[in-house]
Design a protein around this motif. Structure first.
Motif, short mmCIF file in Angstrom:
data_model
loop_
_atom_site.label_atom_id
_atom_site.label_comp_id
_atom_site.label_asym_id
_atom_site.label_seq_id
_atom_site.Cartn_x
_atom_site.Cartn_y
_atom_site.Cartn_z
N THR A 71 0.69 6.79 -14.56
CA THR A 71 0.78 5.31 -13.76
C THR A 71 -0.50 4.79 -13.23
OG1 THR A 71 1.01 6.66 -11.71
CG2 THR A 71 2.97 6.37 -12.91
N GLN A 106 -1.60 3.55 -4.53
CA GLN A 106 -0.56 2.66 -4.62
C GLN A 106 0.27 3.01 -6.19
OE1 GLN A 106 -3.68 1.66 -4.79
NE2 GLN A 106 -3.93 0.31 -6.44
N CYS A 107 -0.31 4.01 -6.93
CA CYS A 107 0.45 3.98 -8.28
C CYS A 107 1.25 5.25 -8.22
CB CYS A 107 -0.79 4.45 -9.37
SG CYS A 107 -1.88 3.00 -9.43
N ILE A 126 6.55 5.39 -4.21
CA ILE A 126 6.52 4.30 -3.22
C ILE A 126 6.41 2.99 -4.01
CG2 ILE A 126 5.34 5.42 -1.46
CD1 ILE A 126 2.73 4.54 -2.31
N ASN A 127 6.21 2.99 -5.39
CA ASN A 127 6.11 1.59 -6.03
C ASN A 127 6.94 1.77 -7.43
OD1 ASN A 127 4.91 -0.21 -7.54
ND2 ASN A 127 2.89 0.34 -7.69
N GLN A 128 8.02 0.80 -7.16
CA GLN A 128 9.05 0.98 -8.26
C GLN A 128 8.61 0.41 -9.30
OE1 GLN A 128 13.07 -0.21 -7.05
NE2 GLN A 128 12.89 1.18 -5.39
N SER A 129 7.51 -0.56 -9.48
CA SER A 129 7.01 -0.89 -10.54
C SER A 129 6.24 -0.16 -11.65
CB SER A 129 6.02 -2.32 -10.43
OG SER A 129 4.63 -1.64 -9.86
N ASP A 182 4.77 13.02 -7.39
CA ASP A 182 3.88 11.89 -7.82
C ASP A 182 2.56 12.60 -8.23
OD1 ASP A 182 5.47 9.98 -7.05
OD2 ASP A 182 4.74 10.32 -4.77
N CYS A 193 -2.87 -0.49 -11.43
CA CYS A 193 -2.20 0.68 -11.81
C CYS A 193 -2.29 0.58 -13.63
CB CYS A 193 -0.94 0.71 -11.38
SG CYS A 193 -0.96 1.19 -9.69
#
Length: 367
Positions: A93, A98-99, A103-106, A130, A261
């Protein structure tokens, strides 16, 4: 004393920028898998219909044996017996905080959602780490097998610390980076997972034999993977200095490692030539040896049956790396190895096309 240790750890984590919001009983000492925080998680739509989720922060172990933390999800199916656990290990990722998929569905990739949905539909609780450095402070030891493996196993311990009714039996299912971590987990499980019982390991397009794979990357669209891998090595071995290996045009783009990311990293590096990526256009042999040391699974014996899935049109982990190198390496040990080839499948579609096959294989392990 346990309470004091927990408070000290909470203080240290806070200093490092890791928020500790939920305290758990002091009796659950600071062993690996100890849950530090647990909060309700918002799940992708594909999963929210099937499960309820918690985002957890838990104790795991670094490559040096010191305490560190990881975050992840514990997904409880809404139907089924729920007591068996499958640990899902995600593919690449990125490197930055933030990857983290929790916490980051993208970056909770579509193929991962499909795979996890199939596992939940079978009535299994799913943990999804994670890995350290994604969603927590500190560097992410990207592609370093042992920290990944420990975080995977400790996600199962964390789930059982939240719900003692969960079985000690578990299976690991991983893709790409996660497939590599899953294989490492099978190697360390007997000495690390305590009273857990690993029933099998599924690895889809797992990263392996990086000393053979890495020289193929300069000059290709996958050059961002190599940049990340160099920083993954540096996170555990400071003798590997990316700034002395990367060429000036590549160094000029390093900001993307902290601001973006995977997709942004790949886009930033995809059009460089080999000599614009690394000095002289090739990665030094001394660095390739480090990749082999830290990144390559199958250096010691697996502890449970293995399923390997590989697409023939994989653009990130070439078919021949798995078929010609990894499979013979695994078959040299005593555990059974099932190799499933998916003609025409790419790195990501191999996950989608094998979702039922993998879940059926896991069901057999649990039975």
């Amino acid at each position: 004393m346990n309470k004091i240790l927990r408070l000290l750890l909470a203080t240290l984590l806070s200093v490092c920028g890791v928020a500790v919001t939920t305290a758990h009983p002091a009796s659950a000492a600071l062993a690996s898998g100890t849950v530090l925080t647990s909060t309700a998680a918002t799940l992708p739509a594909e999963l929210s219909a099937l499960a309820t989720g918690k985002r957890v922060q838990y104790v795991t172990t670094s490559i040096t044996g010191s305490i560190t933390t990881s975050t992840g999800l514990v997904l409880t199916p809404k139907t089924g017996k729920k007591n068996k656990v499958v640990a899902w290990a995600h593919g690449t990722t990125g490197l930055a905080y933030q990857c983290a998929p929790s916490i980051n569905q993208s970056v909770f990739w579509n193929e991962a959602r499909i795979a996890v949905a199939e596992l939940l539909s079978r009535g299994w609780t799913v943990t999804a780490t994670d890995y350290p450095g994604l969603g927590t402070a500190g560097p992410h030891p990207y592609l370093i097998g042992n920290p990944e493996a420990r975080a995977i196993i400790d996600s199962v311990k964390a789930a059982r610390n939240l719900d003692s009714a969960l079985s000690t039996q578990y299976v690991i299912d991983g893709h790409s980076q996660g497939g590599q971590g899953a294989l490492f987990a099978s190697q360390i499980a007997p000495s690390y997972d305590g009273n857990l019982v690993l029933k099998g390991t599924s690895a889809i397009a797992p990263v392996s034999n990086t000393d053979i794979l890495v020289p193929l990357i300069p000059g290709t669209e996958g050059q961002g993977y190599l940049v990340m891998a160099l920083y993954g090595l540096n996170a555990v071995d400071p003798s590997v200095q990316p700034l002395t290996i990367l060429a000036a045009p590549a160094k000029a783009k390093l900001g993307v490692l902290t601001t973006g990311c995977l997709n942004e990293i790949l886009a930033a590096y995809q059009n460089l030539t080999a000599s614009q990526l690394v000095v002289g256009g090739t990665v030094p042999n001394s660095v390739l040896a480090k990749f082999a040391q830290y990144d390559n699974p199958a250096q010691t014996a697996p502890s449970a049956p293995i399923l390997i899935v590989q697409g023939t049109d994989d653009e990130a982990v070439p078919y021949f790396i798995t078929a010609d190198y990894l499979i013979p390496q695994l078959q040299a040990y005593s555990q059974p190895v099932q190799f499933e080839v998916i003609p025409g499948a790419t790195h990501d579609t191999s996950v989608i096309l094998s979702a039922d096959l993998v879940a059926d294989w896991i069901a057999t392990r649990f039975s």
